[in-house]
Design an enzyme around this catalytic site. Sequence first.
Site, mmCIF file in Angstrom:
data_model
loop_
_atom_site.group_PDB
_atom_site.id
_atom_site.type_symbol
_atom_site.label_atom_id
_atom_site.label_comp_id
_atom_site.label_asym_id
_atom_site.label_seq_id
_atom_site.Cartn_x
_atom_site.Cartn_y
_atom_site.Cartn_z
ATOM 1 N N HIS A 1 -9.693 0.220 -1.717
ATOM 2 C CA HIS A 1 -9.995 0.581 -0.411
ATOM 3 C C HIS A 1 -11.278 1.696 -0.191
ATOM 4 O O HIS A 1 -11.669 2.231 0.501
ATOM 5 C CB HIS A 1 -8.822 1.108 0.350
ATOM 6 C CG HIS A 1 -7.871 0.259 0.765
ATOM 7 N ND1 HIS A 1 -6.374 0.669 0.983
ATOM 8 C CD2 HIS A 1 -7.920 -1.141 0.871
ATOM 9 C CE1 HIS A 1 -6.042 -0.292 1.279
ATOM 10 N NE2 HIS A 1 -6.595 -1.458 1.009
ATOM 11 N N CYS B 1 -5.333 -7.091 -3.268
ATOM 12 C CA CYS B 1 -6.026 -6.611 -2.007
ATOM 13 C C CYS B 1 -7.095 -7.592 -1.259
ATOM 14 O O CYS B 1 -7.738 -7.958 -2.232
ATOM 15 C CB CYS B 1 -6.524 -5.132 -2.223
ATOM 16 S SG CYS B 1 -7.286 -4.618 -0.372
ATOM 17 N N HIS B 2 -6.981 -7.603 0.054
ATOM 18 C CA HIS B 2 -7.864 -8.508 0.592
ATOM 19 C C HIS B 2 -9.248 -7.919 0.963
ATOM 20 O O HIS B 2 -10.218 -8.683 1.304
ATOM 21 C CB HIS B 2 -7.240 -8.791 2.118
ATOM 22 C CG HIS B 2 -5.945 -9.367 2.156
ATOM 23 N ND1 HIS B 2 -4.892 -8.366 2.065
ATOM 24 C CD2 HIS B 2 -5.455 -10.540 2.171
ATOM 25 C CE1 HIS B 2 -3.728 -8.947 2.151
ATOM 26 N NE2 HIS B 2 -4.039 -10.157 2.082
ATOM 27 N N ASN C 1 1.014 -1.224 0.088
ATOM 28 C CA ASN C 1 -0.108 0.081 -0.034
ATOM 29 C C ASN C 1 0.685 1.300 0.069
ATOM 30 O O ASN C 1 2.055 1.149 0.533
ATOM 31 C CB ASN C 1 -0.943 0.091 1.387
ATOM 32 C CG ASN C 1 -1.902 -0.843 1.202
ATOM 33 O OD1 ASN C 1 -2.567 -1.398 0.017
ATOM 34 N ND2 ASN C 1 -2.492 -1.771 2.126
#
Length: 475
Positions: free
Chosen positions: A222, A184-185, A162
């Site tokens: 995000h 990304c999770h 990130n």
Amino acid sequence: MHQLEERSSSQSRSSVKIGYIGGGSHGWAHTLINDLLQCDDLAGTVSLYDIDYEAAEQNARLANGLADRPDANGAWTFEARRNVDDALADADFVICSIQDPVEETFVHDIDVPQEYGIYQTVADTVGPGGTLRSMRVIPQYREIASTVREQCPDAWVINYTNPMTVCTRALYEEYPDINAIGLCHEVFGTQRLLADVAETHIDEAEDVTANEINMNVKGVNHFTWIDNAYWHGHDVFQYLDRELEERQPIPGFEPGELDDESYWTNHHQIAFDLYDRFGLLGAAGDRHLAEFVPWYLDIDEPAEIQRWGVRLTPSSARTGDSEGPAKMEQYLSGDEEFEFTESGEEVVDIMRALGGLDPIKTHVNYPNRGQTPDLTDGAVVETNAVITGSGVAPITAGELPREIRSMVMTTVNNQETLIEAGFAGDLDLAFQAFLNDPLVTIQRDEARELFAELVDLERDYLRNYDLEDADVLED
């Protein structure tokens, strides 16, 4: 997310080279080791590079020892490399997972803005912390892209660092022909949430797993959104109004009520509040979503954010790794056994797909090539994609509603400005993005003071910028 077809058992094991930048990690590197050693149709060499060579060498010793265990299916050799060129030479895949020393960077990103009344729940993507982190990583990712161009121009680069969008975008800006994606999770958490919604509201839905939820992903990392979701043909999205009603009141907590919970707790209150206001569900954890808009973090005391079911992450939670080195010593000494687990990560599946084995459909961070037509062309967006031996094929996600697009475009524009500033070494231009961030709600002169203070504290990591002639640093 979704496996599309089965590979014939008669196909032979593929041999590849993986170059891993950040290979001294005590966290994600162990996850990769775990997953590779349980994969029986890829094999080869993993070259671990880290500025901390000893840490990379420890990981290589650990992994090679694990590879000899009878329960390890993968045929892999791990080697530590002192030189990044050697680690990446002729690599088929490059994995990036790096971080600057937390005590010298991330701590300041979190603590100093609080002195100005700016609170951040994560501080690694947007906000003052995300801006400074972007400024630091852009030169680093230019170097990575340049090395890929020289040593393995056809390799697939898989980024975990990130700020995901900025890192991946910098790779393409430096080397436009690069093959790169960011993983990304956060969206997986939303899939798990929607699996629970399906179980609650669909009569025949039992034991629903996250990978059974097929949803349309759009936005940026995000600050991702979904506007439809299905479970085996059943529309799960239609039950969100009912789910929202059952979750009322939102916000539903009192300041201080979560003091004993994990800093990473998430009750999806912000995701559902955004759905209530704008009609799309925020598809990231609430700690991330809160930082992209000005209102959730407009607080006077840290405990106030707990009304929304999340906690601020203090810098003390980010400093050091008290367990990692000790656990590594226990693994190497044999005092503790490394246990193979199901990690839930997709990087090995993605490498298999790109290698021509089982194709998959999943979500990635990838340049916008029309999949979200109302966002900037070429900007890195979070998107569904089909991954095969032919590469990554993003799936059209459609446009965002006007008000959501306006919020997302603020982030896109700021990140594009930071890319331009990072490549030019222009600190004043970077300050424009800093000043335009939704969390920077203080007076302009205070914002300049905050920016200048952060730059001064982290100047050793900002040497690619013109610090001498920057107007923003003048008293």
